[in-house]
Design a protein around this motif. Structure first.
Motif, PDB file in Angstrom:
ATOM      1  N   PRO A  74       0.805  -1.224   0.000  1.00 36.53           N
ATOM      2  CA  PRO A  74       0.000   0.000   0.000  1.00 36.53           C
ATOM      3  C   PRO A  74       0.842   1.280   0.000  1.00 36.53           C
ATOM      4  CG  PRO A  74      -0.009  -1.005   2.179  1.00 36.53           C
ATOM      5  CD  PRO A  74       0.727  -1.945   1.263  1.00 36.53           C
ATOM      6  N   ARG A  75       2.130   1.173   0.301  1.00 36.96           N
ATOM      7  CA  ARG A  75       3.006   2.350   0.297  1.00 36.96           C
ATOM      8  C   ARG A  75       3.417   2.757  -1.111  1.00 36.96           C
ATOM      9  NH1 ARG A  75       7.254  -0.292   4.134  1.00 36.96           N
ATOM     10  NH2 ARG A  75       6.711  -1.867   2.601  1.00 36.96           N
ATOM     11  N   ARG A  76       3.206   1.891  -2.080  1.00 36.04           N
ATOM     12  CA  ARG A  76       3.552   2.208  -3.466  1.00 36.04           C
ATOM     13  C   ARG A  76       2.579   3.231  -4.034  1.00 36.04           C
ATOM     14  NH1 ARG A  76       8.176   0.152  -6.150  1.00 36.04           N
ATOM     15  NH2 ARG A  76       8.874  -1.583  -4.900  1.00 36.04           N
ATOM     16  N   ASP A  77       3.112   4.121  -4.881  1.00 33.51           N
ATOM     17  CA  ASP A  77       2.296   5.143  -5.531  1.00 33.51           C
ATOM     18  C   ASP A  77       1.580   4.514  -6.721  1.00 33.51           C
ATOM     19  OD1 ASP A  77       1.166   7.353  -6.680  1.00 33.51           O
ATOM     20  OD2 ASP A  77       3.050   8.393  -7.073  1.00 33.51           O
ATOM     21  N   ALA A  78       0.298   4.247  -6.563  1.00 40.56           N
ATOM     22  CA  ALA A  78      -0.485   3.591  -7.619  1.00 40.56           C
ATOM     23  C   ALA A  78      -0.731   4.517  -8.809  1.00 40.56           C
ATOM     24  CB  ALA A  78      -1.821   3.107  -7.047  1.00 40.56           C
ATOM     25  N   ARG A  79      -0.408   5.804  -8.676  1.00 39.16           N
ATOM     26  CA  ARG A  79      -0.610   6.753  -9.783  1.00 39.16           C
ATOM     27  C   ARG A  79       0.522   6.714 -10.799  1.00 39.16           C
ATOM     28  NH1 ARG A  79      -0.708  11.876  -6.625  1.00 39.16           N
ATOM     29  NH2 ARG A  79       0.731  10.590  -5.457  1.00 39.16           N
ATOM     30  N   SER A  80       1.655   6.095 -10.423  1.00 41.42           N
ATOM     31  CA  SER A  80       2.806   5.990 -11.320  1.00 41.42           C
ATOM     32  C   SER A  80       3.003   4.542 -11.721  1.00 41.42           C
ATOM     33  CB  SER A  80       4.078   6.484 -10.624  1.00 41.42           C
ATOM     34  OG  SER A  80       3.963   7.846 -10.328  1.00 41.42           O
ATOM     35  N   LYS A  95      15.361  -2.639  -7.450  1.00 40.70           N
ATOM     36  CA  LYS A  95      16.511  -2.760  -6.544  1.00 40.70           C
ATOM     37  C   LYS A  95      17.124  -1.385  -6.259  1.00 40.70           C
ATOM     38  CE  LYS A  95      20.868  -5.237  -6.008  1.00 40.70           C
ATOM     39  NZ  LYS A  95      21.848  -6.100  -6.642  1.00 40.70           N
ATOM     40  N   SER A  96      17.028  -0.472  -7.216  1.00 42.83           N
ATOM     41  CA  SER A  96      17.581   0.870  -7.037  1.00 42.83           C
ATOM     42  C   SER A  96      16.781   1.688  -6.031  1.00 42.83           C
ATOM     43  CB  SER A  96      17.616   1.615  -8.371  1.00 42.83           C
ATOM     44  OG  SER A  96      16.301   2.014  -8.751  1.00 42.83           O
ATOM     45  N   ARG A  97      15.543   1.302  -5.775  1.00 43.54           N
ATOM     46  CA  ARG A  97      14.644   2.001  -4.846  1.00 43.54           C
ATOM     47  C   ARG A  97      14.389   3.455  -5.258  1.00 43.54           C
ATOM     48  NH1 ARG A  97      13.734  -1.318  -0.584  1.00 43.54           N
ATOM     49  NH2 ARG A  97      15.354  -2.798  -0.005  1.00 43.54           N
ATOM     50  N   LEU A  98      14.537   3.748  -6.533  1.00 44.88           N
ATOM     51  CA  LEU A  98      14.337   5.109  -7.005  1.00 44.88           C
ATOM     52  C   LEU A  98      12.936   5.343  -7.565  1.00 44.88           C
ATOM     53  CD1 LEU A  98      17.785   5.646  -8.746  1.00 44.88           C
ATOM     54  CD2 LEU A  98      17.015   6.576  -6.553  1.00 44.88           C
ATOM     55  N   PHE A  99      12.235   4.277  -7.920  1.00 43.23           N
ATOM     56  CA  PHE A  99      10.891   4.420  -8.475  1.00 43.23           C
ATOM     57  C   PHE A  99       9.877   3.977  -7.416  1.00 43.23           C
ATOM     58  CE2 PHE A  99       7.196   2.847 -10.869  1.00 43.23           C
ATOM     59  CZ  PHE A  99       6.851   4.023 -11.517  1.00 43.23           C
ATOM     60  N   PRO A 100       9.022   4.898  -6.961  1.00 38.82           N
ATOM     61  CA  PRO A 100       8.096   4.585  -5.871  1.00 38.82           C
ATOM     62  C   PRO A 100       6.776   3.967  -6.309  1.00 38.82           C
ATOM     63  CG  PRO A 100       7.910   6.890  -6.423  1.00 38.82           C
ATOM     64  CD  PRO A 100       8.995   6.321  -7.321  1.00 38.82           C
ATOM     65  N   GLY A 101       6.564   3.859  -7.614  1.00 39.21           N
ATOM     66  CA  GLY A 101       5.277   3.404  -8.117  1.00 39.21           C
ATOM     67  C   GLY A 101       5.179   1.908  -8.317  1.00 39.21           C
ATOM     68  N   LYS A 102       4.287   1.530  -9.216  1.00 38.67           N
ATOM     69  CA  LYS A 102       4.051   0.122  -9.525  1.00 38.67           C
ATOM     70  C   LYS A 102       4.576  -0.175 -10.928  1.00 38.67           C
ATOM     71  CE  LYS A 102       0.518  -0.386  -6.132  1.00 38.67           C
ATOM     72  NZ  LYS A 102      -0.593  -1.182  -5.671  1.00 38.67           N
ATOM     73  N   TYR A 103       4.524  -1.435 -11.312  1.00 36.17           N
ATOM     74  CA  TYR A 103       5.135  -1.866 -12.566  1.00 36.17           C
ATOM     75  C   TYR A 103       4.143  -2.622 -13.449  1.00 36.17           C
ATOM     76  CZ  TYR A 103       9.619  -0.839 -10.361  1.00 36.17           C
ATOM     77  OH  TYR A 103      10.673  -0.209  -9.753  1.00 36.17           O
ATOM     78  N   HIS A 104       4.543  -2.763 -14.708  1.00 35.31           N
ATOM     79  CA  HIS A 104       3.826  -3.619 -15.655  1.00 35.31           C
ATOM     80  C   HIS A 104       4.868  -4.295 -16.542  1.00 35.31           C
ATOM     81  CE1 HIS A 104       0.300  -4.966 -17.911  1.00 35.31           C
ATOM     82  NE2 HIS A 104       1.116  -4.909 -18.955  1.00 35.31           N
ATOM     83  N   VAL A 127      -3.057  -1.447 -21.414  1.00 38.90           N
ATOM     84  CA  VAL A 127      -4.068  -0.473 -21.836  1.00 38.90           C
ATOM     85  C   VAL A 127      -5.286  -0.559 -20.910  1.00 38.90           C
ATOM     86  CG1 VAL A 127      -5.623   0.207 -23.711  1.00 38.90           C
ATOM     87  CG2 VAL A 127      -3.257  -0.443 -24.230  1.00 38.90           C
ATOM     88  N   ALA A 128      -5.674  -1.757 -20.526  1.00 36.54           N
ATOM     89  CA  ALA A 128      -6.814  -1.926 -19.611  1.00 36.54           C
ATOM     90  C   ALA A 128      -6.524  -1.301 -18.249  1.00 36.54           C
ATOM     91  CB  ALA A 128      -7.146  -3.406 -19.457  1.00 36.54           C
ATOM     92  N   ARG A 129      -5.293  -1.440 -17.755  1.00 38.54           N
ATOM     93  CA  ARG A 129      -4.935  -0.822 -16.464  1.00 38.54           C
ATOM     94  C   ARG A 129      -5.017   0.691 -16.547  1.00 38.54           C
ATOM     95  NH1 ARG A 129       0.490  -3.320 -13.852  1.00 38.54           N
ATOM     96  NH2 ARG A 129      -0.215  -2.101 -12.055  1.00 38.54           N
ATOM     97  N   VAL A 130      -4.527   1.250 -17.649  1.00 41.25           N
ATOM     98  CA  VAL A 130      -4.573   2.707 -17.818  1.00 41.25           C
ATOM     99  C   VAL A 130      -6.016   3.172 -18.002  1.00 41.25           C
ATOM    100  CG1 VAL A 130      -3.862   4.614 -19.324  1.00 41.25           C
ATOM    101  CG2 VAL A 130      -2.217   2.823 -18.710  1.00 41.25           C
ATOM    102  N   ALA A 131      -6.795   2.430 -18.785  1.00 39.89           N
ATOM    103  CA  ALA A 131      -8.186   2.796 -19.045  1.00 39.89           C
ATOM    104  C   ALA A 131      -9.030   2.755 -17.778  1.00 39.89           C
ATOM    105  CB  ALA A 131      -8.785   1.865 -20.103  1.00 39.89           C
ATOM    106  N   ALA A 132      -8.667   1.916 -16.822  1.00 37.43           N
ATOM    107  CA  ALA A 132      -9.417   1.811 -15.566  1.00 37.43           C
ATOM    108  C   ALA A 132      -9.292   3.074 -14.724  1.00 37.43           C
ATOM    109  CB  ALA A 132      -8.938   0.595 -14.773  1.00 37.43           C
ATOM    110  N   GLY A 133      -8.303   3.904 -15.018  1.00 38.34           N
ATOM    111  CA  GLY A 133      -8.137   5.177 -14.313  1.00 38.34           C
ATOM    112  C   GLY A 133      -7.252   5.058 -13.088  1.00 38.34           C
ATOM    113  N   GLY A 134      -6.947   6.208 -12.505  1.00 44.11           N
ATOM    114  CA  GLY A 134      -6.126   6.247 -11.309  1.00 44.11           C
ATOM    115  C   GLY A 134      -4.632   6.308 -11.573  1.00 44.11           C
ATOM    116  N   ILE A 135      -4.236   6.298 -12.843  1.00 43.66           N
ATOM    117  CA  ILE A 135      -2.819   6.372 -13.197  1.00 43.66           C
ATOM    118  C   ILE A 135      -2.564   7.730 -13.845  1.00 43.66           C
ATOM    119  CG2 ILE A 135      -0.982   5.397 -14.624  1.00 43.66           C
ATOM    120  CD1 ILE A 135      -2.375   2.676 -14.327  1.00 43.66           C
ATOM    121  N   ASP A 136      -1.607   8.477 -13.277  1.00 45.75           N
ATOM    122  CA  ASP A 136      -1.275   9.805 -13.807  1.00 45.75           C
ATOM    123  C   ASP A 136      -0.084   9.779 -14.763  1.00 45.75           C
ATOM    124  OD1 ASP A 136      -3.273  10.896 -12.209  1.00 45.75           O
ATOM    125  OD2 ASP A 136      -1.893  11.300 -10.554  1.00 45.75           O
ATOM    126  N   GLU A 137       0.871   8.876 -14.490  1.00 44.33           N
ATOM    127  CA  GLU A 137       2.089   8.826 -15.313  1.00 44.33           C
ATOM    128  C   GLU A 137       2.424   7.384 -15.673  1.00 44.33           C
ATOM    129  OE1 GLU A 137       6.788  10.173 -15.263  1.00 44.33           O
ATOM    130  OE2 GLU A 137       5.733   9.940 -13.364  1.00 44.33           O
TER     131      GLU A 137
END
Length: 198
Positions: A74-80, A95-104, A127-137
């Protein structure tokens, strides 16, 4: 000469990336020498992962839980959302711990020579994940290869109708790199991506 069973173990280890026959033989000798402290725990770890390994139904990562630890955090930024070609790319970036968001994870990259088409990758799921909304970047973290850049361009076209900011990893000179050791493609990208000083 080793027994056929030990030789079979050496051959199996030699199939792993980064291990040749000599490295595999050294690893087996080490395991046999440290039988109690190294061999038994390794066997238990391999058996456990073998029994529990799953692919995350959300992002495509591999883990022993579905959803994976990254998607469930839950600490991950779901908008990125960072899009990568392979699980190894995800692990390297995380591993770099530089990206706080989620992945695909796409599961590869487009390649006409290898016959890898858009439907062979997890592009529709992206595309379905982006279309569902809640992602800014959406960060397109493709490898700096022709196929990687082709894949990034294709993804940009597929996502252009959605209200998300599309970004791409910078390419060019590595930190500590010397110009005379770099290939022409890296130098060309570094020159194209030049920025003002100060």
């Amino acid at each position: 000469m080793a027994s056929t069973e030990i030789e079979a173990l050496v051959q199996q280890l030699a199939r792993l990336p980064g291990l040749g026959p000599r490295s595999a033989r050294r690893a087996v000798l080490h395991l046999m020498k440290k039988r109690e402290s190294a061999f038994a725990p390794l066997l238990v770890a391999l058996q456990t992962v073998s029994e529990r390994l799953v692919t995350c139904t959300i992002c495509g990562n591999v883990d022993t839980h579905d959803p994976c630890a990254i998607c469930a955090d839950p600490r991950r930024d779901a908008r990125s959302l960072c899009v990568v070609e392979e699980v190894s790319d995800l692990w390297a970036l995380d591993k770099s711990r530089l990206f706080p968001g989620k992945y695909h994870v796409l599961g590869g990259r487009l390649s006409a020579l290898e016959g890898i088409r858009p439907q062979d990758l997890a592009i529709d799921a992206l595309v379905a994940r982006v279309a569902a909304g809640g992602i800014d970047e959406v960060v397109l973290a493709m490898n700096a290869t022709l196929e990687g850049q082709t894949t990034a361009h294709y993804l940009a076209e597929r996502l252009e109708g959605y209200p998300v900011r599309l970004t791409q990893l910078a390419h060019g000179l590595p930190v500590g790199g010397e110009l005379d050791y770099l290939d022409e493609g890296t130098l060309a990208q570094a020159l194209r991506a030049r920025r003002p000083v100060g």
